[in-house]
Design a protein around this motif. Structure first.
Motif, PDB file in Angstrom:
ATOM      1  N   GLU A 180      97.681  10.423  29.863  1.00 47.48           N
ATOM      2  CA  GLU A 180      98.615  11.159  28.940  1.00 47.48           C
ATOM      3  C   GLU A 180      99.284  10.350  27.894  1.00 47.48           C
ATOM      4  O   GLU A 180      99.968  10.416  26.867  1.00 47.48           O
ATOM      5  N   TYR A 181      98.999   8.885  28.090  1.00 45.63           N
ATOM      6  CA  TYR A 181      99.839   7.836  27.235  1.00 45.63           C
ATOM      7  C   TYR A 181      98.903   7.716  25.846  1.00 45.63           C
ATOM      8  O   TYR A 181      97.715   7.910  25.964  1.00 45.63           O
ATOM      9  N   ASP A 182      99.550   7.198  24.958  1.00 47.43           N
ATOM     10  CA  ASP A 182      98.855   7.036  23.726  1.00 47.43           C
ATOM     11  C   ASP A 182      98.044   6.026  23.504  1.00 47.43           C
ATOM     12  O   ASP A 182      96.991   5.938  22.948  1.00 47.43           O
ATOM     13  N   VAL A 183      98.344   4.788  23.974  1.00 49.12           N
ATOM     14  CA  VAL A 183      97.598   3.638  23.919  1.00 49.12           C
ATOM     15  C   VAL A 183      97.499   3.123  25.489  1.00 49.12           C
ATOM     16  O   VAL A 183      98.242   2.895  26.203  1.00 49.12           O
ATOM     17  N   ILE A 184      96.177   2.869  25.923  1.00 48.12           N
ATOM     18  CA  ILE A 184      95.687   2.705  27.140  1.00 48.12           C
ATOM     19  C   ILE A 184      94.993   1.364  27.263  1.00 48.12           C
ATOM     20  O   ILE A 184      93.987   1.192  26.775  1.00 48.12           O
ATOM     21  N   ILE A 185      95.783   0.438  27.660  1.00 49.16           N
ATOM     22  CA  ILE A 185      95.319  -0.940  27.442  1.00 49.16           C
ATOM     23  C   ILE A 185      94.754  -1.169  28.921  1.00 49.16           C
ATOM     24  O   ILE A 185      95.240  -1.095  29.899  1.00 49.16           O
ATOM     25  N   ARG A 186      93.581  -1.903  29.041  1.00 48.31           N
ATOM     26  CA  ARG A 186      92.686  -2.392  30.250  1.00 48.31           C
ATOM     27  C   ARG A 186      92.471  -3.689  30.034  1.00 48.31           C
ATOM     28  O   ARG A 186      92.223  -4.193  28.843  1.00 48.31           O
ATOM     29  N   LEU A 187      92.154  -4.566  31.002  1.00 44.45           N
ATOM     30  CA  LEU A 187      91.768  -5.694  30.883  1.00 44.45           C
ATOM     31  C   LEU A 187      90.529  -6.235  31.379  1.00 44.45           C
ATOM     32  O   LEU A 187      90.120  -5.727  32.464  1.00 44.45           O
ATOM     33  N   ASN A 188      89.929  -7.130  30.959  1.00 40.74           N
ATOM     34  CA  ASN A 188      88.504  -7.898  31.093  1.00 40.74           C
ATOM     35  C   ASN A 188      87.534  -6.766  31.584  1.00 40.74           C
ATOM     36  O   ASN A 188      87.488  -5.690  31.131  1.00 40.74           O
ATOM     37  N   GLY A 189      86.877  -6.945  32.684  1.00 38.98           N
ATOM     38  CA  GLY A 189      85.833  -6.142  33.045  1.00 38.98           C
ATOM     39  C   GLY A 189      86.328  -4.882  33.817  1.00 38.98           C
ATOM     40  O   GLY A 189      85.574  -4.262  34.788  1.00 38.98           O
ATOM     41  N   ALA A 190      87.603  -4.457  34.045  1.00 44.29           N
ATOM     42  CA  ALA A 190      88.043  -3.313  34.646  1.00 44.29           C
ATOM     43  C   ALA A 190      87.161  -1.965  34.617  1.00 44.29           C
ATOM     44  O   ALA A 190      87.190  -1.676  33.391  1.00 44.29           O
ATOM     45  N   PRO A 191      86.587  -1.519  35.792  1.00 43.14           N
ATOM     46  CA  PRO A 191      85.666  -0.422  35.579  1.00 43.14           C
ATOM     47  C   PRO A 191      86.428   0.890  35.336  1.00 43.14           C
ATOM     48  O   PRO A 191      87.760   0.926  35.779  1.00 43.14           O
ATOM     49  N   VAL A 192      85.624   1.895  34.476  1.00 43.29           N
ATOM     50  CA  VAL A 192      86.379   3.063  34.289  1.00 43.29           C
ATOM     51  C   VAL A 192      85.435   4.008  34.790  1.00 43.29           C
ATOM     52  O   VAL A 192      85.865   5.025  35.683  1.00 43.29           O
ATOM     53  N   LYS A 193      84.180   4.068  34.480  1.00 40.82           N
ATOM     54  CA  LYS A 193      83.100   5.168  34.965  1.00 40.82           C
ATOM     55  C   LYS A 193      83.130   5.067  36.480  1.00 40.82           C
ATOM     56  O   LYS A 193      83.011   4.145  37.143  1.00 40.82           O
TER      57      LYS A 193
END
Ligand SMILES: *[C@@H]1O[C@H](CO)[C@@H](O)[C@H](O)[C@H]1NC(C)=O
Ligand SMILES: *[C@@H]1O[C@H](CO)[C@@H](O)[C@H](O)[C@H]1NC(C)=O
Length: 250
Positions: A180-193
């Motif tokens: 729901e956030y406008d800007v989603i910040i992730r760090l280094n190799g954090a997996p999403v899939k």
């Protein structure tokens, strides 16, 4: 003769008054500037408004107890704490409350105009870019995009979230909340899939330093902004090698 001496004394006295007046005026200015938003003067926060608010700061100027009456200013400014309400400049205001000397010495992301930012030129990485000018220039020359998408940039208030890598999100099913956030910040190799249910599916910005970077090109989200955090001179060399497809020699 007598009159001349008199005039000279008068002029001297006037001079002295002017000097004292100037000093007094400068001191006032310094005093006020120390609480202005773009302050470049470093003064002791103890002698300014902090005392009257009962706030205590450490030697470097950081608020000692984060649970003290920090929210006094924030509460009057940001009365709407409804979930989902966007609070413009909230983070910067809170940062100023925690650290009154807080200022932005340069824009968030360097672009080709980076040599204009005098303050960051004086310090080697990680505090500045001293000694890295040429390499940064070469990297930025070939960079096509330096910023968020125009759609995001045009919003007057953006809700941002930094998703850490500590694993607390596992099995919490907070993915849709994060998205729901406008800007989603992730760090280094954090997996999403494969973890979308818990960590969300969107990535606006991925902040990386060489050791933590995703190694395969397919691992990067096509529509996310790659943000490089350089801590040491070798980091900039690493990025240049990648940008120019050169072999990394250590
Ligand atoms: C607070 O923010 C919410 C969500 O944006 C909004 O619906 C509500 O009207 C706001 N309340 C006030 C008092 O501004
Ligand atoms: C999350 O749930 C799965 C399936 O129920 C389980 O195997 C796993 O251990 C859980 N992980 C955590 C960190 O609780």
């Amino acid at each position: 003769m007598g009159v001349l001496v008199h005039v000279r004394n008068l002029l001297l006295a006037l001079c002295l008054v002017l000097v004292l007046g100037f000093l007094y005026y400068s001191a006032m200015k310094l005093h006020w500037n120390s609480w202005g938003q773009d302050s470049h003067f470093v003064t002791n926060p103890f002698d300014a408004g902090g005392q009257s608010l009962g706030l205590e700061y450490d030697r470097l100027g950081f608020l000692l107890r984060l649970d003290s009456r920090l929210t006094l200013e924030l509460n009057s400014k940001y009365t709407n704490f409804t979930e989902g309400a966007c609070k413009p400049h909230y983070a910067a205001t809170q940062m100023t409350a925690i650290f009154p000397r807080f200022m932005k010495p340069a824009p968030m992301f360097l672009d080709i105009s980076f040599k204009r930012w005098a303050r960051i030129k004086d310090f080697p990485p990680p505090f500045g870019i001293k000694g890295q000018d040429n390499i940064i220039q070469r990297i930025l020359e070939t960079t096509k995009e330096y910023n968020l998408t125009p759609e995001l940039n045009s919003r007057s208030c953006k809700r941002c979230i930094v998703v850490g890598n500590g694993g607390v999100l596992a099995n919490k099913s907070l993915g849709s909340k994060i998205d729901e956030y406008d800007v989603i910040i992730r760090l280094n190799g954090a997996p999403v899939k494969g973890y979308e249910k818990d960590v969300g599916a969107k990535t606006t910005i991925r902040i990386t330093y060489p050791e933590g970077a995703i190694q395969k090109a397919e691992g990067y989200e096509k529509d996310s902004l790659f943000v490089f955090a350089g801590f040491k001179p070798q980091d900039f060399k690493w990025l240049k090698c990648i940008v120019y497809k050169e072999k990394v020699v250590s």
